[in-house]
Design an enzyme around this catalytic site. Sequence first.
Site, PDB file in Angstrom:
ATOM      1  N   HIS C  90       0.722  -1.166   0.269  1.00  0.00           N
ATOM      2  CA  HIS C  90      -0.158  -0.190   0.192  1.00  0.00           C
ATOM      3  C   HIS C  90       0.777   1.048  -0.016  1.00  0.00           C
ATOM      4  N   ASP C 119       8.174  22.719 -25.426  1.00  0.00           N
ATOM      5  CA  ASP C 119       7.629  21.323 -24.638  1.00  0.00           C
ATOM      6  C   ASP C 119       8.627  21.557 -23.142  1.00  0.00           C
ATOM      7  N   TRP C 155       7.563  -0.567   3.905  1.00  0.00           N
ATOM      8  CA  TRP C 155       7.834   0.386   2.975  1.00  0.00           C
ATOM      9  C   TRP C 155       9.417   0.318   3.648  1.00  0.00           C
ATOM     10  N   SER C 182      13.256   6.338 -12.814  1.00  0.00           N
ATOM     11  CA  SER C 182      12.462   7.583 -13.553  1.00  0.00           C
ATOM     12  C   SER C 182      12.547   8.077 -13.050  1.00  0.00           C
ATOM     13  N   SER C 183      12.006   8.355 -11.826  1.00  0.00           N
ATOM     14  CA  SER C 183      12.038   9.593 -11.366  1.00  0.00           C
ATOM     15  C   SER C 183      13.346   9.954 -11.018  1.00  0.00           C
ATOM     16  N   HIS C 266      13.415  11.208   4.434  1.00  0.00           N
ATOM     17  CA  HIS C 266      12.479  12.318   4.632  1.00  0.00           C
ATOM     18  C   HIS C 266      12.447  13.366   3.358  1.00  0.00           C
ATOM     19  N   GLU C 268      12.012  13.066   0.769  1.00  0.00           N
ATOM     20  CA  GLU C 268      10.918  12.510   0.343  1.00  0.00           C
ATOM     21  C   GLU C 268       9.679  12.880   1.242  1.00  0.00           C
ATOM     22  N   TYR C 270       9.612  15.614   1.757  1.00  0.00           N
ATOM     23  CA  TYR C 270       9.104  17.091   1.296  1.00  0.00           C
ATOM     24  C   TYR C 270       8.620  17.027  -0.163  1.00  0.00           C
ATOM     25  N   SER C 281      -0.338  27.377  -4.005  1.00  0.00           N
ATOM     26  CA  SER C 281      -0.866  28.915  -4.511  1.00  0.00           C
ATOM     27  C   SER C 281      -0.621  29.212  -5.595  1.00  0.00           C
ATOM     28  N   HIS C 315      15.150  12.181  12.911  1.00  0.00           N
ATOM     29  CA  HIS C 315      13.465  11.921  14.386  1.00  0.00           C
ATOM     30  C   HIS C 315      12.739  11.128  13.876  1.00  0.00           C
ATOM     31  N   HIS C 316      13.035  10.029  13.026  1.00  0.00           N
ATOM     32  CA  HIS C 316      12.191   9.362  12.610  1.00  0.00           C
ATOM     33  C   HIS C 316      13.236   7.789  13.037  1.00  0.00           C
ATOM     34  N   THR C 341       7.669  26.602   7.196  1.00  0.00           N
ATOM     35  CA  THR C 341       5.902  26.025   7.010  1.00  0.00           C
ATOM     36  C   THR C 341       4.733  26.862   7.233  1.00  0.00           C
ATOM     37  N   LYS C 344       4.350  29.878   5.135  1.00  0.00           N
ATOM     38  CA  LYS C 344       3.692  29.443   4.643  1.00  0.00           C
ATOM     39  C   LYS C 344       2.254  29.644   4.552  1.00  0.00           C
ATOM     40  N   ARG C 463       1.870   0.206  14.642  1.00  0.00           N
ATOM     41  CA  ARG C 463       0.878   0.776  13.608  1.00  0.00           C
ATOM     42  C   ARG C 463       1.578  -0.926  13.148  1.00  0.00           C
TER      43      ARG C 463
HETATM   44  C1  HEA Z   1       0.437   9.449  -0.484  1.00  0.00           C
HETATM   45  C2  HEA Z   1       0.247   7.818   0.245  1.00  0.00           C
HETATM   46  C3  HEA Z   1      -0.530   7.689   0.710  1.00  0.00           C
HETATM   47  C4  HEA Z   1      -2.156   7.333   0.631  1.00  0.00           C
HETATM   48  C5  HEA Z   1      -2.492   8.472  -0.154  1.00  0.00           C
HETATM   49  C6  HEA Z   1      -2.930   6.580   2.150  1.00  0.00           C
HETATM   50  C7  HEA Z   1      -3.969   6.516   1.881  1.00  0.00           C
HETATM   51  C8  HEA Z   1      -4.669   5.691   2.654  1.00  0.00           C
HETATM   52  N1  HEA Z   1      -3.617   4.501   3.255  1.00  0.00           N
HETATM   53 FE1  HEA Z   1      -1.887   4.973   3.953  1.00  0.00          FE
HETATM   54  N2  HEA Z   1      -0.567   4.355   4.178  1.00  0.00           N
HETATM   55  C9  HEA Z   1       0.257   5.199   3.704  1.00  0.00           C
HETATM   56  C10 HEA Z   1       0.929   6.143   2.433  1.00  0.00           C
HETATM   57  C11 HEA Z   1       0.172   6.406   2.256  1.00  0.00           C
HETATM   58  N3  HEA Z   1      -1.585   6.068   2.050  1.00  0.00           N
HETATM   59  C12 HEA Z   1       2.230   5.125   4.353  1.00  0.00           C
HETATM   60  C13 HEA Z   1       3.669   5.408   3.814  1.00  0.00           C
HETATM   61  C14 HEA Z   1       2.274   4.251   5.043  1.00  0.00           C
HETATM   62  C15 HEA Z   1       3.069   3.568   6.136  1.00  0.00           C
HETATM   63  C16 HEA Z   1       3.585   1.636   5.561  1.00  0.00           C
HETATM   64  C17 HEA Z   1       4.331   0.938   6.559  1.00  0.00           C
HETATM   65  O1  HEA Z   1       4.148   0.665   7.407  1.00  0.00           O
HETATM   66  O2  HEA Z   1       5.031   0.787   5.855  1.00  0.00           O
HETATM   67  C18 HEA Z   1       0.289   3.826   5.317  1.00  0.00           C
HETATM   68  C19 HEA Z   1       0.173   2.851   5.847  1.00  0.00           C
HETATM   69  C20 HEA Z   1      -1.632   2.834   6.356  1.00  0.00           C
HETATM   70  C21 HEA Z   1      -2.021   2.403   7.783  1.00  0.00           C
HETATM   71  C22 HEA Z   1      -1.521   1.590   8.284  1.00  0.00           C
HETATM   72  C23 HEA Z   1      -1.356   0.240   8.036  1.00  0.00           C
HETATM   73  C24 HEA Z   1      -0.704  -0.697   9.326  1.00  0.00           C
HETATM   74  O3  HEA Z   1       0.063   0.160  10.040  1.00  0.00           O
HETATM   75  O4  HEA Z   1      -0.337  -1.652   9.032  1.00  0.00           O
HETATM   76  C25 HEA Z   1      -3.802   1.935   7.197  1.00  0.00           C
HETATM   77  C26 HEA Z   1      -4.750   2.019   8.080  1.00  0.00           C
HETATM   78  O5  HEA Z   1      -5.896   2.171   8.765  1.00  0.00           O
HETATM   79  C27 HEA Z   1      -3.470   3.139   5.699  1.00  0.00           C
HETATM   80  C28 HEA Z   1      -4.733   3.330   5.624  1.00  0.00           C
HETATM   81  C29 HEA Z   1      -4.728   4.113   4.224  1.00  0.00           C
HETATM   82  C30 HEA Z   1      -6.293   4.665   3.497  1.00  0.00           C
HETATM   83  C31 HEA Z   1      -7.706   4.262   4.034  1.00  0.00           C
HETATM   84  C32 HEA Z   1      -5.988   5.697   2.827  1.00  0.00           C
HETATM   85  C33 HEA Z   1      -7.152   6.379   2.067  1.00  0.00           C
HETATM   86  O6  HEA Z   1      -6.646   7.315   2.143  1.00  0.00           O
HETATM   87  C34 HEA Z   1      -7.115   5.511  -0.110  1.00  0.00           C
HETATM   88  C35 HEA Z   1      -8.310   6.234  -0.302  1.00  0.00           C
HETATM   89  C36 HEA Z   1      -8.011   5.018  -1.476  1.00  0.00           C
HETATM   90  C37 HEA Z   1      -9.001   4.126  -2.188  1.00  0.00           C
HETATM   91  C38 HEA Z   1      -9.973   3.277  -1.556  1.00  0.00           C
HETATM   92  C39 HEA Z   1      -8.820   3.832  -3.897  1.00  0.00           C
HETATM   93  C40 HEA Z   1     -10.223   4.319  -4.486  1.00  0.00           C
HETATM   94  C41 HEA Z   1     -11.465   3.869  -4.282  1.00  0.00           C
HETATM   95  C42 HEA Z   1     -11.305   2.370  -4.883  1.00  0.00           C
HETATM   96  C43 HEA Z   1     -10.439   0.590  -4.474  1.00  0.00           C
HETATM   97  C44 HEA Z   1     -12.693   1.260  -4.198  1.00  0.00           C
HETATM   98  C45 HEA Z   1     -13.389   0.542  -3.890  1.00  0.00           C
HETATM   99  C46 HEA Z   1     -13.988   1.274  -2.271  1.00  0.00           C
HETATM  100  C47 HEA Z   1     -14.286   0.821  -1.231  1.00  0.00           C
HETATM  101  C48 HEA Z   1     -14.329  -0.637  -0.860  1.00  0.00           C
HETATM  102  C49 HEA Z   1     -14.809   1.071  -0.543  1.00  0.00           C
HETATM  103  N4  HEA Z   1      -2.635   3.419   5.596  1.00  0.00           N
HETATM  104  C1  HEA Z   2       4.134  14.758   2.797  1.00  0.00           C
HETATM  105  C2  HEA Z   2       4.737  14.395   4.176  1.00  0.00           C
HETATM  106  C3  HEA Z   2       4.800  14.366   5.459  1.00  0.00           C
HETATM  107  C4  HEA Z   2       5.393  15.711   5.748  1.00  0.00           C
HETATM  108  C5  HEA Z   2       4.985  17.472   5.481  1.00  0.00           C
HETATM  109  C6  HEA Z   2       5.574  15.667   7.313  1.00  0.00           C
HETATM  110  C7  HEA Z   2       6.064  16.943   7.925  1.00  0.00           C
HETATM  111  C8  HEA Z   2       6.868  16.973   9.317  1.00  0.00           C
HETATM  112  N1  HEA Z   2       7.075  16.076   9.812  1.00  0.00           N
HETATM  113 FE1  HEA Z   2       6.211  13.772   9.116  1.00  0.00          FE
HETATM  114  N2  HEA Z   2       6.588  11.811   8.321  1.00  0.00           N
HETATM  115  C9  HEA Z   2       5.870  11.752   7.367  1.00  0.00           C
HETATM  116  C10 HEA Z   2       5.108  12.023   6.109  1.00  0.00           C
HETATM  117  C11 HEA Z   2       4.875  13.856   7.059  1.00  0.00           C
HETATM  118  N3  HEA Z   2       5.657  14.720   7.190  1.00  0.00           N
HETATM  119  C12 HEA Z   2       5.626  10.441   7.009  1.00  0.00           C
HETATM  120  C13 HEA Z   2       5.347   9.645   5.954  1.00  0.00           C
HETATM  121  C14 HEA Z   2       5.865   9.669   7.768  1.00  0.00           C
HETATM  122  C15 HEA Z   2       6.292   7.987   8.832  1.00  0.00           C
HETATM  123  C16 HEA Z   2       6.823   8.026   7.944  1.00  0.00           C
HETATM  124  C17 HEA Z   2       7.415   6.007   8.123  1.00  0.00           C
HETATM  125  O1  HEA Z   2       7.469   5.881   9.640  1.00  0.00           O
HETATM  126  O2  HEA Z   2       6.428   5.178   7.834  1.00  0.00           O
HETATM  127  C18 HEA Z   2       6.678  10.766   9.093  1.00  0.00           C
HETATM  128  C19 HEA Z   2       6.932  10.610  10.830  1.00  0.00           C
HETATM  129  C20 HEA Z   2       7.618  11.523  11.495  1.00  0.00           C
HETATM  130  C21 HEA Z   2       8.013  11.192  12.772  1.00  0.00           C
HETATM  131  C22 HEA Z   2       8.742  10.377  13.215  1.00  0.00           C
HETATM  132  C23 HEA Z   2       7.759   9.909  13.858  1.00  0.00           C
HETATM  133  C24 HEA Z   2       7.942   8.836  14.384  1.00  0.00           C
HETATM  134  O3  HEA Z   2       8.356   7.462  13.387  1.00  0.00           O
HETATM  135  O4  HEA Z   2       8.659   8.302  16.190  1.00  0.00           O
HETATM  136  C25 HEA Z   2       8.411  12.755  12.420  1.00  0.00           C
HETATM  137  C26 HEA Z   2       9.184  13.184  13.744  1.00  0.00           C
HETATM  138  O5  HEA Z   2       9.830  14.311  13.869  1.00  0.00           O
HETATM  139  C27 HEA Z   2       7.945  13.842  12.268  1.00  0.00           C
HETATM  140  C28 HEA Z   2       8.097  14.750  12.084  1.00  0.00           C
HETATM  141  C29 HEA Z   2       7.862  16.548  10.882  1.00  0.00           C
HETATM  142  C30 HEA Z   2       7.737  17.303  11.252  1.00  0.00           C
HETATM  143  C31 HEA Z   2       7.957  17.756  12.025  1.00  0.00           C
HETATM  144  C32 HEA Z   2       7.143  18.164   9.767  1.00  0.00           C
HETATM  145  C33 HEA Z   2       7.287  19.363   9.779  1.00  0.00           C
HETATM  146  O6  HEA Z   2       7.293  20.007   8.460  1.00  0.00           O
HETATM  147  C34 HEA Z   2       5.471  19.587   9.632  1.00  0.00           C
HETATM  148  C35 HEA Z   2       5.621  21.702   9.544  1.00  0.00           C
HETATM  149  C36 HEA Z   2       4.099  22.185   9.611  1.00  0.00           C
HETATM  150  C37 HEA Z   2       4.021  22.467  10.462  1.00  0.00           C
HETATM  151  C38 HEA Z   2       3.949  22.862  12.635  1.00  0.00           C
HETATM  152  C39 HEA Z   2       2.569  23.834  10.704  1.00  0.00           C
HETATM  153  C40 HEA Z   2       2.120  24.931  10.262  1.00  0.00           C
HETATM  154  C41 HEA Z   2       2.881  25.809  10.822  1.00  0.00           C
HETATM  155  C42 HEA Z   2       2.419  26.951  11.509  1.00  0.00           C
HETATM  156  C43 HEA Z   2       1.425  27.028  11.652  1.00  0.00           C
HETATM  157  C44 HEA Z   2       3.541  27.372  12.532  1.00  0.00           C
HETATM  158  C45 HEA Z   2       3.646  28.054  13.819  1.00  0.00           C
HETATM  159  C46 HEA Z   2       3.807  25.983  13.908  1.00  0.00           C
HETATM  160  C47 HEA Z   2       4.091  26.158  15.574  1.00  0.00           C
HETATM  161  C48 HEA Z   2       5.653  26.619  16.012  1.00  0.00           C
HETATM  162  C49 HEA Z   2       4.439  24.363  16.195  1.00  0.00           C
HETATM  163  N4  HEA Z   2       7.218  13.028  10.380  1.00  0.00           N
HETATM  164 CU   LIG Z   3      10.660  12.434   8.520  1.00  0.00          CU
END
Ligand code: HEA
Ligand code: HEA
Ligand SMILES: [Cu+2]
Lengths: 384, 290, 548
Positions: C90, C119, C155, C182-183, C266, C268, C270, C281, C315-316, C341, C344, C463
Amino acid sequence: MKKAQMKFMMLITGLLASSMAAAEYGLNLRKGVTDFSETAYEMHTFTLWICIVIGVLVFGAMIVSIFAHRKSKGYKPEQFSHSTVAEVIWTVIPILILVVIAIPATKALIQMENPTDEQGKRMKMDMTIKVTGYQWKWKYDYMDEGISFLSTLAQEHNIARQKGSGIDVNTIENYLLEVDKPLVIPVDTNIRFLLTADDVIHAWWVPDFGWKRDAIPGYINEAWTNVKTPGTYRGQCAELCGKDHGFMPIVVEAVSKAEYARWVADQKGEQAVEAEMVQTEWTKAQLMDKGEEVFNAQCATCHQATGAGMPPAFPALAGSEFVNGPAADQINLVLNGKAGTAMQAFGNILSDTDIAAAITYTRNSFGNTAGDVVQPATVKSMKQ
Amino acid sequence: MSEASKDQYYVPHLAQWPIVGSIGLTVTFLGAIQALNSETSITPWMMFVGIGILLWMMFGWFGDVIKESEEKLYNTQVDTSFRMGMIWFIFSEVMFFAAFFGALFYARTFSVPWLGGEGTGLATNEVLYPGYEGVWPTNGPGELNGRFEIIDPYHLPLVNTMLLLASSVTITIAHHALRANQRSQTIFWLIATVVLGAVFIFFQAEEYVLAYQEFNLKLNSGIYGSTFFMLTGFHGFHVTLGAIMIAIITVRVIKGHFKPESHFGFEAVAWYWHFVDVVWLGLFIFVYIL
Amino acid sequence: MSQDITPNEMNHAEVAHGHDHHDHDHKPKGFVKRWLMTTNHKDIGTLYLIFAFAMFIIGGAMAMIIRLELFQPGLQFVEPDFFNQMTTMHALIMVFGAVMPAFVGLANWMIPLMIGAPDMALPRMNNWSFWILPFAFTMLLSTLFMPGGAPAGGWTMYPPLVLQGGHNVGFLVFAVHMMGISSIMGAINVIATIMNMRAPNVGYLNMPLFVWTWLITAFLLIAVMPVLAGAVTMLLTDRYFDTSFFSAAGGGDPVLFQHIFWFFGHPEVYIMILPAFGIVSEIIPTFARKPLFGYVSMVYATAAIAFLSFIVWAHHMFSVGMPLGGELYFMYATMMIAVPTGVKIFNWVATMWKGSMTFETPMLFSLAFVILFTIGGFSGVMMALAPVDLQYHDTYFIVAHFHYVLVTGAVFGIIAGAYYWLPKWSGHMYNERLGKIHFWWSTISVNVLFFPQHFLGLAGMPRRIPDYSTQFAEFNMWSSIGGFAFGLAQVFFIYVVWKTVKGGEKATAEVWPGAKGLEWTVPSPAPHHTFEEFGPVDLDKMAHGKDH
Ligand code: HEA
Ligand code: HEA
Ligand SMILES: [Cu+2]
Ligand code: CUA
């Protein structure tokens, strides 16, 4: 049709029951029972409130704007697009807020990693427990007492959690959070934990203590705790470690120091008996009984209670040439495991008696006909 | 930007090579997987088929580009796009090597000392590896694959350093010659570069043989063997590619391609060669000497 | 809403400076030539978008399986190992198959249009970047049907667990390599396009923010995808060639993988949000009828976020047992990201402030984006506090965090962009009423889906578990219900898009009255070729054209 209706009814009842169970806990992080967990709780709450306030301000401004400055109300757009003053303000204020949050966080972290007592001296640890993660159980070694044992998901839970077990898990107390043998610790004692693992990374986590720490194969991580209130505290493995990651709970019983001393004495007694038993000759029936118990607790997660395994990841023991072959090879394998696979080196995990029993059991069950008996003494001798 | 030509930017219309490339890549990788996963060691024939397809794609694709270039379809802006493409591609290569250098630095500054009981590794060492010293070079507390010796940096590696540095000079001379439109000079110095590269690769192979046969230093000699062979191996692979590319542009110069004022293909290869050279310096210092 | 769109009288030809568009629609004939061999940025953009959406459905279907199993305690539908495969696949599919390609698709379509380029800079390579993806994902998905199944180590692919995956390790590693190739090629193309293909009078500080955010994203991609490639290569050699990068016995360290992975991982995250920042924007000023507030500081903030993203990775890993100094450093660095952030967020709010807002679907999604992303950001800042993260880590609190930033952040951004530019792509206005239904349905259900996960995490639910203690039942049920509803909403989205592509009200060239940007100066649907002759464009039509 009937069946579907039944299922639906069961579902609804299940939902109702579960919502009742849910009433037991709040929505927030728990305070826990150590200084550290309380600090974490306070910092969590503090930061949460800061975020809520910022959120109210930011979203508030947005909402005002959405309602007041809309075209349908005939609002004419202004055309400003800069304000250095505003930009400086909203850069500096968040920085200040973050500094305010960072100070207590730094203190708390230092106290976790380099604990000091009230006088600022390095905190003395009263006892050391080594925790080793295995797929999918924990082993505890009381380094100062020489006690060691395994702790696995309690059997009743293990049966209920199987897919299609037909058991309503809502009827089971502390479902999935119960072990066969809990870790027992004294209260008001500084306990040092040495965490490691033998196969893949696990993480030892009891929420009430306020921390989790990874158990990494080949390395030892340290952590410590001092529990103030007696009680039973439950946690789980918190790092994905394979198929049964969700089924390796942790249960800690914190007891008074006196009770702990009694418990230690009991354990030592038991271990003496164990040591004795290795020397005695066992009958086949005894070994088979004991073996079934050990196999179901230790081996069945992979090889299944039926011995059918889950090929290709986990081979079947039923009908396996290897199991029906020479006993010495099998003893060797179970003692030393197989590197790079999930098959662990049970020599460090189980007692010689347990290993002997388990092997005897596998060689004479699931239709296997090796027929022979493996004595604990044989296992012991092969260890060297 | 501002002095960009008024001509149209050349947009090719049908790209038949990319899909061939995708198929080639897939076949190559599937072949590799098949060979890796088979219990018995089989020849990765499918991988070779894939590589064949990829080579075909490259000849075709580059051939098209060369043809278009010779037909003067590209203006300076297209040229700039190519240059940027190459520069950023090299940057991505730098980051690829950075991952392996990172692994090396991490092992040397953290994991090995920790296993030896330094810093946070105290308990690790006391409980799990009593007696393990944690000094580099090491094959770890498990002493994987037994005792080994390391390559003396001041023999073959030093020679190789000289060779590569010299080759950077020769390719630069070739470049100057090309710009001065002295084509035979260009060809001579290009050939010299290819030869230097080839000798480098030969020595590198020699060194591997030495390591495997005399020093018992192998890919599975713990972290030292892993970092040593992966870093030098990927580098050697890049040298090989670079040398082939130089050979190809040599042929192109002989065929009369490239103009004194416009010769992107040449420059791209030269940049690549310099990059390979710089990586080697890093290797020489961090893998061999330190 | 659509009533107040006035037909746009402006002829784009005056922008393209005497360049005429009459006969240039020579799309190659035949399916294979048109789609397999295309070099046209619009066609390739379309391919990317369709592919991304297909992957979103597949990844979403896997999420539905996850939510179905978690609907109530006890194992009902799948075995634990299959559950882990679902979680892993997923995430891989959503991240590398849905969100990233969707952004590349938008970049392909819009960047040339926004900067007046004929293009992408390297059109043939552009085709290759795309056509690697279907192969890569076929390879990855095929493991589901093999004995032993798909990768199930998360993942994040942490060793040693992932190395127990048997035969799928090779497939995983090479599929990741292909995605990386590709990327990287896609990103090189974007950078070369932006740096080299801007119309002669378009300077860096005239560029729309979407272009700016993509420029920086492309840089991040080129910098970190190779690092991921290196990491998985080491996995491969550890698995098949007995190297010891990640094994203590040989002097390596499993944690080394985590460092390398998160050095990629990380940035990634962003990569998955910066282009969404760009989209929002573009949209907010259009519907607030007011110039973007603080354009230059937006650019600097984006750059600052990108810079910081390289230095916060651990931080992860607060629970892996880093030395104290490291933990403190990574905590501070991570907290700092809140500052740019925040800039923004505040700028977007200031853009709305005293504007004259209307609430078409793209704007609604953008507003939801601002609020819900901020909520995700807040939980991010909370997790940045190392001592408290020792509680949050690897619980559903994190799952809630990253779905707020990824689903209501990245995905909402993409959906907003899709509604915003769909009329330009298809030549038809989407049905505003259906769009609004889609919006409210999605926004309500997505919060039902992910908000309760905060509580689950705080209450102690780890999780990546297929079954849980009964105390977690209620919130899981809500989350699952929200999940199904959100999934259906996206099926509805397919319908809305399909309907628009097939027909509907004709869109004008400008589409959104008063919208700024060169893309609104070419007809709708955008002709196959635009800005074929390289010449200056009318800066007045650009949002920031005359500002600086
Ligand atoms: C961009 C990234 C992205 C997106 C879009 C989503 C979207 C969603 N994610 Fe995802 N998710 C991750 C990135 C993302 N996730 C990542 C990185 C993890 C961590 C994995 C890991 O631990 O290694 C994770 C893990 C994760 C978990 C935790 C699993 C675990 O820890 O075991 C769960 C559980 O609820 C979850 C739920 C969902 C749901 C419900 C959506 C929904 O938003 C999805 C909605 C879209 C659809 C449903 C598709 C459209 C419709 C159909 C297919 C038709 C069928 C519909 C029905 C039958 C109702 N995700
Ligand atoms: C689009 C993806 C995205 C983005 C933008 C962010 C944004 C941020 N993430 Fe997140 N993060 C993930 C995707 C993302 N993360 C994913 C996928 C994981 C889990 C991966 C995995 O384990 O599978 C993760 C996990 C993750 C962890 C690890 C947790 C753990 O596993 O224990 C942490 C810890 O520091 C963290 C921190 C942050 C912070 C500080 C920001 C900051 O950039 C957020 C900044 C924004 C704001 C704060 C809000 C707006 C600000 C204001 C209004 C200003 C005033 C606010 C203050 C002074 C507080 N993230
Ligand atoms: Cu991070
Ligand atoms: Cu052990 Cu998860």
